[in-house]
Design a protein around this motif. Structure first.
Motif, PDB file in Angstrom:
ATOM      1  N   GLY A  35       0.806  -1.212   0.000  1.00  0.00           N
ATOM      2  CA  GLY A  35       0.000   0.000   0.000  1.00  0.00           C
ATOM      3  C   GLY A  35       0.836   1.259   0.000  1.00  0.00           C
ATOM      4  O   GLY A  35       0.413   2.295  -0.515  1.00  0.00           O
ATOM      5  N   ALA A  40      -0.037   6.335  -5.799  1.00  0.00           N
ATOM      6  CA  ALA A  40      -1.419   6.748  -5.569  1.00  0.00           C
ATOM      7  C   ALA A  40      -1.874   7.808  -6.548  1.00  0.00           C
ATOM      8  O   ALA A  40      -2.962   8.370  -6.387  1.00  0.00           O
ATOM      9  CB  ALA A  40      -1.576   7.267  -4.139  1.00  0.00           C
ATOM     10  N   ILE A  49      -4.085  -0.673  -4.787  1.00  0.00           N
ATOM     11  CA  ILE A  49      -4.196  -0.384  -3.356  1.00  0.00           C
ATOM     12  C   ILE A  49      -5.621  -0.633  -2.867  1.00  0.00           C
ATOM     13  O   ILE A  49      -5.840  -1.255  -1.821  1.00  0.00           O
ATOM     14  CB  ILE A  49      -3.771   1.069  -3.064  1.00  0.00           C
ATOM     15  CG1 ILE A  49      -2.294   1.265  -3.395  1.00  0.00           C
ATOM     16  CG2 ILE A  49      -4.020   1.416  -1.600  1.00  0.00           C
ATOM     17  CD1 ILE A  49      -1.827   2.711  -3.276  1.00  0.00           C
ATOM     18  N   THR A  50      -6.596  -0.154  -3.628  1.00  0.00           N
ATOM     19  CA  THR A  50      -7.992  -0.320  -3.223  1.00  0.00           C
ATOM     20  C   THR A  50      -8.393  -1.786  -3.182  1.00  0.00           C
ATOM     21  O   THR A  50      -9.025  -2.247  -2.217  1.00  0.00           O
ATOM     22  CB  THR A  50      -8.907   0.450  -4.186  1.00  0.00           C
ATOM     23  OG1 THR A  50      -8.521   1.827  -4.211  1.00  0.00           O
ATOM     24  CG2 THR A  50     -10.357   0.339  -3.755  1.00  0.00           C
ATOM     25  N   THR A  53      -6.542  -3.683  -0.282  1.00  0.00           N
ATOM     26  CA  THR A  53      -7.055  -3.297   1.037  1.00  0.00           C
ATOM     27  C   THR A  53      -8.441  -3.883   1.276  1.00  0.00           C
ATOM     28  O   THR A  53      -8.724  -4.452   2.341  1.00  0.00           O
ATOM     29  CB  THR A  53      -7.089  -1.771   1.171  1.00  0.00           C
ATOM     30  OG1 THR A  53      -5.777  -1.241   0.952  1.00  0.00           O
ATOM     31  CG2 THR A  53      -7.582  -1.360   2.542  1.00  0.00           C
ATOM     32  N   HIS A 113      -2.415   6.759   0.873  1.00  0.00           N
ATOM     33  CA  HIS A 113      -1.504   5.776   1.471  1.00  0.00           C
ATOM     34  C   HIS A 113      -1.765   5.630   2.969  1.00  0.00           C
ATOM     35  O   HIS A 113      -1.684   4.519   3.512  1.00  0.00           O
ATOM     36  CB  HIS A 113      -0.053   6.200   1.238  1.00  0.00           C
ATOM     37  CG  HIS A 113       0.442   5.934  -0.146  1.00  0.00           C
ATOM     38  ND1 HIS A 113       1.049   6.897  -0.918  1.00  0.00           N
ATOM     39  CD2 HIS A 113       0.422   4.812  -0.907  1.00  0.00           C
ATOM     40  CE1 HIS A 113       1.386   6.380  -2.086  1.00  0.00           C
ATOM     41  NE2 HIS A 113       1.015   5.121  -2.110  1.00  0.00           N
ATOM     42  N   ALA A 116      -4.970   3.532   3.532  1.00  0.00           N
ATOM     43  CA  ALA A 116      -4.730   2.127   3.201  1.00  0.00           C
ATOM     44  C   ALA A 116      -3.896   1.445   4.272  1.00  0.00           C
ATOM     45  O   ALA A 116      -4.219   0.331   4.717  1.00  0.00           O
ATOM     46  CB  ALA A 116      -4.041   2.016   1.843  1.00  0.00           C
ATOM     47  N   VAL A 120      -5.293  -1.652   6.623  1.00  0.00           N
ATOM     48  CA  VAL A 120      -4.626  -2.955   6.536  1.00  0.00           C
ATOM     49  C   VAL A 120      -4.079  -3.368   7.898  1.00  0.00           C
ATOM     50  O   VAL A 120      -4.223  -4.525   8.322  1.00  0.00           O
ATOM     51  CB  VAL A 120      -3.503  -2.917   5.472  1.00  0.00           C
ATOM     52  CG1 VAL A 120      -2.609  -4.147   5.592  1.00  0.00           C
ATOM     53  CG2 VAL A 120      -4.092  -2.842   4.078  1.00  0.00           C
TER      54      VAL A 120
END
Length: 253
Positions: A35, A40, A49-50, A53, A113, A116, A120
């Motif tokens: 992440g 981004a 990333i989306t 996560t 970031h 995320a 996580v």
């Protein structure tokens, strides 16, 4: 209402909870790093990333109430960075649209970031109890001193929170909930009441741990859980996500 930090531990009921503790920690660390590594400011990076996560939260079975509370907390922590945008626009010779786009990129990168990583990490913690975190860290190739310090921080955080609540409740019953001088006297007296109780509890905990052989026995023998084929698959998959995020970063995608 905000989710209590103590309630997050072990609240996840997803399939990740059936893996060995060391695998959960390793996989969470890989996705956390992914992440941060994925860009981004591009569509592939945002999508990666989306997806990673969201999939990890679902697999961990983190309660929706916890996710919503942490999402709101993340917004409260990272949205203020957008207040620096006017400062970043000063002295720019670019056209207005390009200047705004470049200035907004910095706080957006921090926000995306940061959210995320927070989600996580929380999802990973929701699959672990304090004892599982200890056994998982002991199975990973990390320095023993780091494991010991981290475990004690977690343990003593719970103790400090509960002790602080009890002391605050006792002081409120005795008239420390008023205004003005009562509050000032309570603030001055609080350390003298709270600190001796914490020291006494720490001494009792140390004596109990010594009596049970924590100082002499190999801690990995307490509740050790072996990793299986599913653990290996999850570890490889999450390491692959990190490698993909690094590739997107290096190629500027």
């Amino acid at each position: 209402m905000w989710t209590s930090w103590h309630e997050i531990w072990g609240s996840g009921r997803g399939p990740v909870g059936r893996l060995a503790p060391q695998t959960r920690i390793f996989a969470g660390a890989m996705l956390f790093a992914a992440g941060l590594a994925a860009p981004a400011l591009s569509v592939p990076g945002i999508a990666l990333i989306t997806a990673a996560t969201a999939a990890w939260i679902a697999a961990c079975g983190t309660p929706g109430r916890t996710v919503r509370a942490l999402f709101a907390l993340g917004l409260a922590m990272f949205l203020p960075y957008f207040l620096i945008v006017p400062l970043l626009l000063k002295g720019r010779t670019l056209p207005a649209a390009a200047a705004w786009s470049e200035a907004l990129a910095v706080p957006w990168d921090i926000l995306f970031h940061g959210l995320a990583g927070l989600l996580v990490a929380t999802a990973t913690l929701s699959t672990l109890s304090a004892s599982e975190m200890r056994s998982g860290l002991l199975e990973l190739p990390v320095p023993r001193i780091f494991t010991g310090i981290l475990v004690q921080i977690v343990q003593q955080t719970f103790t400090l929170m509960s002790e602080t609540k009890r002391v605050a409740a006792a002081m409120a019953v005795r008239g420390a909930s008023g205004g003005g001088r009562a509050i000032l006297r309570a603030l001055v007296s609080f350390p003298r009441v709270w600190l001796p109780r914490i020291v006494s509890r720490a001494e009792r905990l140390a004596a109990a741990m010594e009596l049970r052989g924590y100082a002499a026995a190999d801690l990995r023998l307490f509740g050790r859980r072996e990793a299986g084929a599913a653990d290996a698959g999850v570890a490889v998959l999450t390491a692959g996500v990190l490698a993909l995020a690094a590739a997107l970063r290096l190629r500027g995608l």
